[in-house]
Design an enzyme around this catalytic site. Structure first.
Site, PDB file in Angstrom:
ATOM      1  N   GLY A 134       0.558  -0.113   2.001  1.00 30.48           N
ATOM      2  CA  GLY A 134      -0.369  -1.118   2.171  1.00 30.48           C
ATOM      3  C   GLY A 134      -0.643  -1.839   3.542  1.00 30.48           C
ATOM      4  O   GLY A 134      -1.043  -2.842   3.779  1.00 30.48           O
ATOM      5  N   TRP A 135      -0.625  -0.713   4.494  1.00 31.99           N
ATOM      6  CA  TRP A 135      -0.790  -1.137   5.779  1.00 31.99           C
ATOM      7  C   TRP A 135      -2.133  -0.071   5.979  1.00 31.99           C
ATOM      8  O   TRP A 135      -3.075  -0.606   6.259  1.00 31.99           O
ATOM      9  CB  TRP A 135       0.112  -0.980   6.879  1.00 31.99           C
ATOM     10  CG  TRP A 135       1.446  -0.430   6.630  1.00 31.99           C
ATOM     11  CD1 TRP A 135       1.443   1.063   6.623  1.00 31.99           C
ATOM     12  CD2 TRP A 135       2.839  -0.745   6.634  1.00 31.99           C
ATOM     13  NE1 TRP A 135       2.774   1.399   6.604  1.00 31.99           N
ATOM     14  CE2 TRP A 135       3.339   0.468   6.663  1.00 31.99           C
ATOM     15  CE3 TRP A 135       3.330  -1.967   6.375  1.00 31.99           C
ATOM     16  CZ2 TRP A 135       4.915   0.304   6.343  1.00 31.99           C
ATOM     17  CZ3 TRP A 135       4.723  -1.891   6.410  1.00 31.99           C
ATOM     18  CH2 TRP A 135       5.560  -1.049   6.571  1.00 31.99           C
ATOM     19  N   ASP A 136      -2.046   1.026   6.505  1.00 36.30           N
ATOM     20  CA  ASP A 136      -3.288   1.782   7.227  1.00 36.30           C
ATOM     21  C   ASP A 136      -4.467   1.590   6.359  1.00 36.30           C
ATOM     22  O   ASP A 136      -5.358   0.881   6.859  1.00 36.30           O
ATOM     23  CB  ASP A 136      -2.867   3.162   7.246  1.00 36.30           C
ATOM     24  CG  ASP A 136      -1.511   3.168   8.235  1.00 36.30           C
ATOM     25  OD1 ASP A 136      -1.507   2.586   9.166  1.00 36.30           O
ATOM     26  OD2 ASP A 136      -0.488   3.990   7.859  1.00 36.30           O
ATOM     27  N   ARG A 137      -4.487   2.378   5.307  1.00 34.03           N
ATOM     28  CA  ARG A 137      -5.659   2.224   4.732  1.00 34.03           C
ATOM     29  C   ARG A 137      -6.173   1.155   4.034  1.00 34.03           C
ATOM     30  O   ARG A 137      -7.353   0.764   4.026  1.00 34.03           O
ATOM     31  CB  ARG A 137      -5.698   3.612   3.596  1.00 34.03           C
ATOM     32  CG  ARG A 137      -5.667   4.829   3.955  1.00 34.03           C
ATOM     33  CD  ARG A 137      -5.135   5.832   3.037  1.00 34.03           C
ATOM     34  NE  ARG A 137      -3.675   5.883   3.064  1.00 34.03           N
ATOM     35  CZ  ARG A 137      -3.048   6.785   2.433  1.00 34.03           C
ATOM     36  NH1 ARG A 137      -3.688   7.883   1.790  1.00 34.03           N
ATOM     37  NH2 ARG A 137      -1.700   7.134   2.378  1.00 34.03           N
TER      38      ARG A 137
ATOM     39  N   ASN B 104      -4.165  10.512   4.227  1.00 32.48           N
ATOM     40  CA  ASN B 104      -2.915   9.983   4.898  1.00 32.48           C
ATOM     41  C   ASN B 104      -3.007  10.130   6.408  1.00 32.48           C
ATOM     42  O   ASN B 104      -3.679  10.615   7.037  1.00 32.48           O
ATOM     43  CB  ASN B 104      -1.663  10.201   4.389  1.00 32.48           C
ATOM     44  CG  ASN B 104      -1.044  11.614   4.576  1.00 32.48           C
ATOM     45  OD1 ASN B 104      -1.640  12.209   5.608  1.00 32.48           O
ATOM     46  ND2 ASN B 104      -0.473  12.428   3.512  1.00 32.48           N
TER      47      ASN B 104
ATOM     48  N   ASN C 113       3.835  10.819  -5.283  1.00 35.08           N
ATOM     49  CA  ASN C 113       4.760   9.427  -5.144  1.00 35.08           C
ATOM     50  C   ASN C 113       5.344   9.105  -6.542  1.00 35.08           C
ATOM     51  O   ASN C 113       6.635   8.468  -6.344  1.00 35.08           O
ATOM     52  CB  ASN C 113       3.657   8.292  -4.882  1.00 35.08           C
ATOM     53  CG  ASN C 113       3.971   8.158  -3.227  1.00 35.08           C
ATOM     54  OD1 ASN C 113       4.879   8.118  -2.577  1.00 35.08           O
ATOM     55  ND2 ASN C 113       2.541   8.076  -2.593  1.00 35.08           N
TER      56      ASN C 113
ATOM     57  N   CYS D 282      -2.384   1.202  -0.905  1.00 31.33           N
ATOM     58  CA  CYS D 282      -2.296   2.454  -0.570  1.00 31.33           C
ATOM     59  C   CYS D 282      -0.770   3.032  -0.949  1.00 31.33           C
ATOM     60  O   CYS D 282      -0.374   2.520  -1.996  1.00 31.33           O
ATOM     61  CB  CYS D 282      -2.891   2.925   0.582  1.00 31.33           C
ATOM     62  SG  CYS D 282      -2.065   1.985   1.896  1.00 31.33           S
ATOM     63  N   SER D 283      -0.223   3.310   0.190  1.00 32.92           N
ATOM     64  CA  SER D 283       1.279   3.724  -0.198  1.00 32.92           C
ATOM     65  C   SER D 283       2.053   2.330   0.134  1.00 32.92           C
ATOM     66  O   SER D 283       2.459   1.641  -0.661  1.00 32.92           O
ATOM     67  CB  SER D 283       1.777   4.700   0.711  1.00 32.92           C
ATOM     68  OG  SER D 283       1.111   5.788   0.297  1.00 32.92           O
TER      69      SER D 283
END
Lengths: 664, 529
Positions: free
Chosen positions: A348-351, A282, A257, A345-346
């Site tokens: 800031g939602w899933d993980r 991911n 990233n 995370c990337s």
């Protein structure tokens, strides 16, 4: 008259065969296609008095429809659902099949929100009841319960008009010392403007769990506001000199990233942070992992070796373990070390959402109750802050690359915990399955929309109903009979073991509709029934005693008992029992006629089977004729203590009444 | 006592004991002929640990300076550690444990010395005898008789003195048929299905040999079994290939030409060394601390234990299908007829017969199938998964049975009258016990050593009121139906209660079980009031 005769029928196809996924069995029946459902009704050839088996499939649940090539017996149509139901129809005429197929494709994906089911669903509630349903979720009250605002944390109105961050909700909690310029500056340095905000406050140690998205650090960029934002979070906690920053991605992803101008915090630039990667993969990896898992478990006559090898190579349990590992790390940092933690995370939602919600669940017994679980774990962590919800669950026709089983995964992690701590959770597996069912059903407004802004625009509170109201009204059916508040008091913080052998394949989820896989008798159901009966017996006893007292009679221990204690059978046959959801996991009753028929079929099959002296005389018991039908024969037993609970999928059926009334 | 020579140091002070789920404690260690005794020095709530030396499967000793550490791996999968001061003492203790834990002499074993005060030696040993079993089964009288042809163990050393055979077959025929079966184990009745009068017979392999011998008497005997029916089934627990190979060493299978009304199924079941190795691998995998999911799953797969569970249940399912659904009698055998045959006939009875699912019924079933019909416990259970000793005759067939029964209980939690605790107790007792039930390899040996006169019987002890309460299933509800298990791999699970018994998580599950019991008892009280 059947209810589906009232609704608008698009199609009706006779002479359809429904094949069993794991055996050679099939049943004949009629297929109906309505505006909302695909319905298969088994024709009852033997006895018209008994209703045939019915399968109801909500269009929203359908993930894919596949038309296979024509065979001698007809045209096969395979439908895979998001609740892991897989149905395999064989339609006699190719033209009919094509009609069903193309109509389904047309109906499958509504293109705008207003076409979703939630907007037409009417569970016979008035506006006030609906309003009360929505009031069950009150984020402000929830933060108050955690002790926020306090001397270190305050509510900020910086995102009042969703200007600073479009995907965040309006009300956000930040450190008292974080001024507006700092917040705005920090948000400019964070992907999608998602600056650090409070998500859980551990009152005992004044430690905070915050979340955000990745910094736009690239290879060397810095942002003083962001640095002071983290400093402010760290300083808000007097118990610890440092702040953990947890990047839930694998290090390699975070490094990659950086080339795109994003990345992770440089420990040298921030004072007193401890940076940590936890390595959760991911969404794309997760999606294909689940696909592999389902492929393996969907295999017929699967051998034990292939099953275990497939389980390993799918990597699914490894991913589940990684999430729980991260949550355990978070929990230890907060409860043992008393340090605040910032999770990202990337975007800031899933993980991040998974880990924060699971961590909160481990730290706070309140979240392990039915009411508690619904408010923060799903709503707060999940989608108010998180966004992209609709996309992840594929509610609207969106980019398939953005679809991922993040929520399923979260529920599975919770389930794995309930298996380790049978006494710590107020709800049972059935509760989790219900939530999963309705996340995809789009029947309630809770899971629609990507963020608070969009949800307000859709007027969800005014135009749809809340799932939690429904779940609360069904609370009795979702209780875990082993739940012990005393246990929670003694163990407020759960410390699960994440050794690999504590993670199991969640059969009740991924084989929800494969009756033959599940235990034939359910401890849970029995205990719930017993508990209900004893509660009744107790209240009868009390009523009688008070009646005696009114009459001025002193109850004598040796006198006749007021009433013979009703046995389990008597009570469950009476109509006073609360309607219990009829899941396959809990052991749905099977029609007696069906049983007989199946048995007859078996006999015929067996006649044809010959044991020869040639090389291979092995018959397959597993999966084929033997096992499948055997289980059917057991249905009789289950039916005996359960005769009033015959309807499958009560939620969907009641939903149908609503539609029927609407279209009449 | 002759054990004295093996005990050079009987007492050691200041020993630290580490055991799973408990904090380490410091105290006195004491070695006796049969036990290791540890008592800690805490004034209040002093704890004692009494461990049967027979339970110790392997020990490892590590010396450092003037003290040593002994790690004891037990047959119930517990791992204990002793820190002993003094090199010599440590070596002495280790030596005593090593020697005394695997004494070969049966009559010197603890059951012969176990004399609890509240229990006198029983007048009747065991729950039943073949004679009693026969006399209770009135349905048998018409076509079956009790033969005492083996009263002095001369016809078949591994059978009990009395066996049930078809009425039309006399003892001379039996003697001749016995000569045609390995170890003299001629076909005898082990289960009569009351619903349709069909039976399960059990035997060892026929001794055809390379030149395809035949035996008229054996054919007559089997013919008599299916008198009045059109056919019978034979379930051979070996693959076709294995059965054919057995002919080279004098064994074989019933050929179609001589047994034309019998149909054979071959179901390969793992036995012997392969099964023991499977157990060793599984236990090793459960002890792996590497915390790696892929590694665990691949080790679990590689151990093949769950495949064996699946295989045993599905073969038992086949047997039940033949008897219950197809309505024909079945003969079960492998080669010796003392391992897998017992396994699947036991499981089949449990699936079909509600009488076998009560606690008495289950223990009676075990007694009939495993004690009387002889499973060589002494040989099979000499060592468990930790032992470094060279494998001889060890094989965890009985443990596999218990695992399969546990799977049945998982799928039908209301249908069995006993609980997981009973299975765990049996799994422990079979390797190291205070009782004489699992001693010796056969009824004959048991008589020679006077086991029935000089030891206590486990099964009777388990049926005493307090024990019975503890081991019964609080949710039990009798059902007359067959309980067909699902054998999909997704439906079977690792038996955590046994293989991960000494972990905190399994304790949580046990607590939940305890909770069920308490709830049901409470509701029972309420219902009575």
């Amino acid at each position: 008259q059947k209810y589906y005769h009232y609704v608008h029928l698009f199609l009706q196809v006779e002479q359809v065969r429904l094949l069993d996924r794991f055996s050679n069995k099939s049943v004949h029946g009629t297929l109906y296609l309505t505006a909302t459902h695909l319905i298969f009704v088994e024709s009852n050839s033997n006895n018209s008095a008994s209703a045939g088996h019915e399968v109801w499939i909500l269009h929203h649940h359908i993930a894919s429809v596949e038309k296979l090539s024509l065979t001698t017996s007809g045209c096969p149509l395979v439908i895979q659902c998001r609740n892991f139901r897989v149905v395999h129809f064989v339609i006699q005429r190719e033209r009919d099949c094509h009609d069903v197929y193309s109509s389904l494709l047309r109906l499958l994906r509504p293109v705008c929100y207003e076409e979703l089911y939630a907007f037409s669903y009417n569970p016979k509630q008035n506006d006030q009841q609906r309003e009360e349903g929505w009031q069950l979720i009150d984020l402000g009250a929830e933060f108050e319960r955690m002790g926020v605002p306090c001397d270190q944390w305050q509510l900020t109105d910086v995102n009042r008009d969703y200007k600073v961050c479009e995907t965040y909700p309006r009300d956000l909690y930040v450190p008292v010392t974080a001024s507006k310029p700092i917040i705005v500056g920090s948000s400019k340095f964070r992907s999608k403007g998602r600056f650090p905000v409070l998500t859980y406050f551990y009152q005992e140690k004044k430690a905070a769990v915050c979340r955000c998205s990745q910094p736009l650090s690239g290879f060397s960029a810095r942002c003083l506001e962001d640095e002071s934002m983290l400093q402010a979070i760290s300083k808000a906690n007097h118990n610890s000199r440092f702040l953990y920053v947890m990047d839930t991605r694998p290090k390699l992803n975070a490094l990659a990233n950086r080339a795109a101008g994003k990345g992770y915090e440089n420990e040298d630039n921030y004072s007193n942070i401890r940076f940590q990667f936890v390595g959760i993969e991911n969404i794309h990896v997760m999606r294909s992992s689940l696909q592999k898992l389902l492929e393996v478990t969907g295999t017929r006559s699967l051998s034990m070796s292939d099953y275990l090898v497939g389980l390993e190579s799918s990597g699914w349990l490894r991913h589940i373990k990684a999430i729980v590992d991260a949550a355990v790390f978070l929990t230890r940092a907060v409860t043992v070390e008393g340090a605040s933690v910032l999770v990202h995370c990337s975007d800031g939602w899933d993980r991040t959402a998974q880990v924060c919600a699971l961590g909160a669940l481990l730290m706070d017994p309140y979240y392990r109750t039915i009411k508690g679980f619904m408010v923060p774990a799903t709503d707060a962590s999940y989608y108010s802050i998180r966004g992209l919800y609709a996309l992840r669950c594929d509610q609207l026709d969106g980019d398939p690359k953005e679809v991922s089983p993040i929520f399923t995964q979260f529920l599975e992690c919770v389930w794995q915990l309930t298996e380790q701590f049978p006494q710590a959770f107020e709800f049972s597996e059935w509760f989790l399955l219900q939530i999963h069912e309705h996340v995809h059903s789009c029947q309630y407004g809770n899971f629609l929309g990507n963020n608070q802004r969009q949800r307000e625009e859709l007027q969800l509170r005014e135009r749809t109903h809340s799932l939690w109201a429904f779940l609360m009204s069904e609370k009795r059916n979702h209780l875990n009979p082993f739940y012990s508040p005393a246990y929670s008091e003694a163990h407020p913080v759960l410390e699960p073991s994440t050794l690999p052998y504590h993670f199991k394949f969640w059969r009740s989820m991924y084989h929800q509709f494969d009756r033959s896989m599940h235990p034939r008798q359910s401890i849970l159901k029995t205990i719930l029934t017993l508990k209900e009966n004893s509660r009744k017996a107790e209240s009868t006893l009390q009523a009688l005693e008070s009646r005696l007292q009114q009459l001025g009679v002193v109850p004598v221990a040796t006198s006749d008992p007021p009433a013979p204690p009703p046995t389990r059978d008597q009570l469950s046959n009476s109509h006073s029992l609360p309607p219990r959801p009829d899941s396959l996991i809990l052991g749905a009753p099977i029609n007696h006629k069906e049983v007989q028929r199946h048995e007859e079929e078996d006999e015929q099959e067996e006649v044809g089977e010959e044991a020869t002296e040639s090389t291979d005389t092995e018959r397959t018991v597993e999966g084929s004729s033997g096992t499948e039908s055997r289980k059917q024969s057991y249905g009789e037993l289950e039916g005996t203590y359960n005769s009033d609970l015959v309807k499958e999928e009560p939620a969907v059926v009641s939903l149908e009444f609503g539609v029927a009334r609407m279209t009449c | 006592m002759e054990f004295a020579e093996h005990i050079k140091t009987a007492n050691v002070e200041d020993v630290v004991l580490r055991q799973p789920l408990q904090p380490p404690s410091r105290g006195t260690l004491c070695i006796t002929g049969h036990h290791l005794l540890f008592s800690d020095r805490e004034e209040s709530d002093s704890r004692q640990v009494l461990l049967l030396l027979r339970n110790i499967d392997a020990i490892e000793k590590r010396m450092s300076g003037s003290s040593g550490t002994i790690t004891m791996k037990c047959k119930d999968l517990r791992v204990l550690q002793l820190d002993i001061p003094g090199m010599e003492q440590c070596l002495n203790i280790a030596h005593s444990i090593e020697t005394l834990s695997c004494l070969d002499c049966v009559s010197a074993m603890y059951p012969f010395f176990y004399r609890p005060v509240d229990l006198s030696l029983p007048e009747q040993w065991g729950l039943s005898s073949p004679e009693m079993h026969y006399s209770q089964m009135k349905e048998l009288y018409e076509k079956w008789r009790l033969s005492t042809v083996n009263r002095d163990y001369s016809v078949c050393p591994s059978y009990p003195p009395a066996v049930i055979v078809p009425k039309s077959i006399d003892d001379d025929t039996l003697k001749k048929a016995a000569k045609f079966r390995q170890g003299g184990r001629f076909p005898v009745l082990c289960y009569y299905h009351k619903k349709n009068g069909m039976v399960i017979m059990r035997s060892s392999q026929p001794l055809l040999g390379a030149n395809r011998k035949r035996c008229k008497e054996d054919e007559l005997l089997l013919q008599a079994v299916i008198e009045g029916s059109d056919k019978g089934y034979i379930i051979d627990t070996r693959s076709m290939q294995q059965a054919q190979q057995a002919r080279m060493t004098g064994g074989g299978f019933e050929s179609k030409s001589f047994y034309d009304r019998w149909k054979r199924f071959h179901r390969q079941m793992e036995r012997g060394k392969a099964l023991q190795e499977s157990l060793i691998k599984l236990v090793e995998a459960c002890g792996d601390e590497s915390n790696n999911m892929d590694r665990w799953l691949s080790k679990l797969e590689n151990s093949k234990w769950l495949s064996h569970v699946q295989n045993a249940l599905s073969t038992a399912g086949l047997l039940v299908e033949c008897v219950e659904r197809d309505g024909h009698s079945v003969l079960v055998h492998g080669s010796e007829g003392t391992d897998c045959s017992l396994l699947i006939s036991t499981l089949a009875q449990l699936i079909m017969d509600p009488c076998c699912r009560t606690m008495e019924g289950f223990l009676g079933l075990l007694e009939r199938e495993w004690i009387q019909a002889r499973h060589p416990f002494q040989q099979r259970c000499a060592h468990s998964a930790y032992s470094h000793a060279r494998l001889q005759q060890e094989s965890p067939v009985f443990l596999l049975l218990l695992d399969c029964v546990w799977q049945l209980w998982r799928q039908f939690p209301l249908a069995l009258g006993f609980s997981e605790a009973l299975l765990l107790r049996l799994a422990t007792e079979v390797y190291a016990s205070d009782y004489g039930t699992f001693l010796c390899n056969s009824d004959q040996e048991r008589c020679a050593l006077e086991v029935k006169e000089r030891t206590h019987c486990l099964f009777r002890a388990l049926l005493r009121p307090t024990e019975r309460d503890y081991y019964s299933n609080p949710l039990y509800e009798r059902t007359e139906l067959a309980i067909w298990p699902s054998v999909h791999p997704q439906s079977l699970q690792l038996w955590k209660g046994y293989f991960l018994r000494w972990t905190q998580q399994v304790r949580h599950l046990e607590e939940a079980q305890e909770e069920i019991r308490n709830m049901v008892i409470e509701w029972g009280k309420l219902a009575r009031s």
